[in-house]
Design a protein around this motif. Structure first.
Motif, short mmCIF file in Angstrom:
data_model
loop_
_atom_site.label_atom_id
_atom_site.label_comp_id
_atom_site.label_asym_id
_atom_site.label_seq_id
_atom_site.Cartn_x
_atom_site.Cartn_y
_atom_site.Cartn_z
N UNK A 11 0.80 -1.22 0.00
CA UNK A 11 0.00 0.00 0.00
C UNK A 11 0.84 1.27 0.00
N UNK A 12 1.99 1.22 0.64
CA UNK A 12 2.79 2.45 0.80
C UNK A 12 4.19 2.33 0.19
N UNK A 13 4.46 1.13 -0.40
CA UNK A 13 5.75 0.88 -1.02
C UNK A 13 6.91 1.15 -0.06
N UNK A 68 6.84 3.69 10.90
CA UNK A 68 5.39 3.63 10.73
C UNK A 68 4.68 4.72 11.54
N UNK A 69 3.57 5.24 11.00
CA UNK A 69 2.73 6.16 11.76
C UNK A 69 1.35 5.53 11.96
N UNK A 70 0.57 6.12 12.84
CA UNK A 70 -0.71 5.50 13.20
C UNK A 70 -1.69 5.45 12.03
N UNK A 71 -1.64 6.42 11.14
CA UNK A 71 -2.54 6.42 9.99
C UNK A 71 -2.34 5.18 9.12
N UNK A 72 -1.09 4.74 9.02
CA UNK A 72 -0.81 3.53 8.25
C UNK A 72 -1.39 2.29 8.95
N UNK A 73 -1.26 2.27 10.27
CA UNK A 73 -1.83 1.16 11.05
C UNK A 73 -3.35 1.17 10.92
N UNK A 74 -3.92 2.36 10.98
CA UNK A 74 -5.38 2.48 10.86
C UNK A 74 -5.85 2.01 9.47
N UNK A 75 -5.08 2.29 8.46
CA UNK A 75 -5.41 1.81 7.11
C UNK A 75 -5.43 0.28 7.07
N UNK A 76 -4.47 -0.33 7.79
CA UNK A 76 -4.43 -1.79 7.87
C UNK A 76 -5.68 -2.32 8.57
N UNK A 77 -6.07 -1.66 9.66
CA UNK A 77 -7.25 -2.07 10.42
C UNK A 77 -8.49 -2.02 9.52
N UNK A 104 -8.56 -2.17 6.28
CA UNK A 104 -8.41 -3.21 5.27
C UNK A 104 -8.82 -4.58 5.83
N UNK A 105 -8.39 -4.88 7.04
CA UNK A 105 -8.75 -6.15 7.69
C UNK A 105 -10.25 -6.25 7.88
N UNK A 106 -10.85 -5.16 8.33
CA UNK A 106 -12.30 -5.13 8.55
C UNK A 106 -13.06 -5.32 7.25
N UNK A 124 -12.08 -6.97 4.80
CA UNK A 124 -11.91 -8.37 4.41
C UNK A 124 -12.74 -9.33 5.25
N UNK A 125 -13.53 -8.76 6.17
CA UNK A 125 -14.41 -9.59 6.99
C UNK A 125 -13.78 -10.15 8.24
N UNK A 126 -12.59 -9.66 8.60
CA UNK A 126 -11.94 -10.11 9.84
C UNK A 126 -12.68 -9.52 11.03
N UNK A 127 -12.98 -10.33 12.02
CA UNK A 127 -13.74 -9.87 13.19
C UNK A 127 -12.93 -8.89 14.02
N UNK A 128 -13.64 -8.06 14.81
CA UNK A 128 -12.97 -7.10 15.68
C UNK A 128 -12.05 -7.79 16.68
N UNK A 129 -12.48 -8.94 17.17
CA UNK A 129 -11.65 -9.68 18.14
C UNK A 129 -10.33 -10.12 17.50
#
Length: 297
Positions: free
Chosen positions: A39-41, A48-57, A59-61, A63-68
């Motif tokens: 995503x960010x090459x 890493x910054x938090x915005x990148x982590x949030x983008x991953x979160x 993306x996971x959501x 994809x149907x990954x549960x919150x847990x």
């Protein structure tokens, strides 16, 4: 890569995490690293910054990954960044202000005493070694509350019939002594006789073994419990963990002190044990409504 190797050693040697947990943590960090590259090459985990982590979160959501499950993955990242702080490779964690995603609490429904009675006293087990072993495994789960991995790694020398106790190695290599009931002692003695005819690898002293002499594995134990309880229960989940849950619930329902249950389960905090109290509370409410004079008017 050196950071990842150092983190692996830190979790395994200093934190005493199991190899299973360490592998899961490293896999999650690897998935995040791949996400950054795609995503960010840039797969530099330290920058890493938090915005990148949030983008991953997000993306996971998507994809149907549960919150847990997402929370577990973020926990792996949090642990990694804490390690980088500890080793002075980072000044502040990008997850400093992160709040875990809310996820509905799943209520684990324990087996009833009637279901346990049916499995232990009414089902016909195989003759010989396998039948004796299977019944002992079910009864040991129910009467001691041990974890699946604790049962699998139980060694013969850690069963002391002179004191009616077993010693198990729990999470983070914490040992604890658990008393066993006389009925378990009798089954252990019977199992030892049956086991003596099975050829086991020399120096391999696992108490529970398969017919070919090797120790049990996770999937075998899960299938065993699921098989026997499928005969008596329509509950969706039938697993070794539900038996552990049943052990705690039945003790609490019958008046056991929660601190004693905590020690038997090997929990490090009372909060972990309190998740089992909702069923005992339901039982208490039933007794209360049936017994209180004000409810009879």
């Amino acid at each position: 890569m050196n950071n990842i190797k150092s983190f692996h050693d830190y979790l395994l040697l200093e934190k005493n995490y199991s190899q299973h947990t360490v592998t899961a943590y490293l896999n999650d960090i690897g998935f995040f690293e791949s996400f950054l590259a795609n995503e960010f090459e840039d797969d530099n985990l330290i920058a890493v910054n938090y915005n990148q982590i949030r983008s991953w979160i997000v993306s996971l959501s998507d994809d149907g990954i549960s919150n847990a499950s997402i929370n577990r993955k973020i926990a792996a990242l949090k642990s990694f960044y804490k390690f980088l702080l500890k080793t002075k490779q980072l000044d502040s964690s990008p997850l400093l202000k992160h709040k875990a995603l809310k996820s509905p609490k799943k209520i684990q429904i324990p087996f009833s005493e009637k279901e346990l009675d049916m499995v232990l006293n009414q089902i016909t087990y195989k003759e010989g070694f396998e039948g004796v072993r299977d019944k002992l495994i079910v009864d040991l789960f129910y009467t001691t509350g041990i974890r699946r991995t604790e049962l699998i790694h139980l060694k013969t020398q850690n069963i002391d019939l002179s004191t009616n106790t077993i010693k198990v190695l729990g999470k983070r290599n914490k040992e604890r002594i658990i008393p066993i009931l006389p009925i378990i002692t009798e089954q252990v003695q019977k199992y030892v006789i049956e086991k003596s005819s099975i050829k086991q690898d020399k120096g391999d002293d696992y108490f529970f073994i398969l017919l070919n002499g090797v120790k049990l594995n996770d999937s075998f134990v899960y299938r065993l419990i699921n098989y026997y309880f499928s005969n008596v229960s329509e509950k969706v989940k039938k697993s070794p963990h539900i038996l552990r849950h049943t052990f705690a619930t039945h003790l609490l329902n019958n008046g056991a002190d929660i601190n004693s249950v905590k020690e038997l389960l090997g929990h490090s905090s009372l909060a972990s044990t309190q998740v089992y109290t909702h069923n005992s509370l339901a039982e208490l409410q039933k007794v209360y409504h049936n017994a209180h004079p004000r409810n009879k008017k």
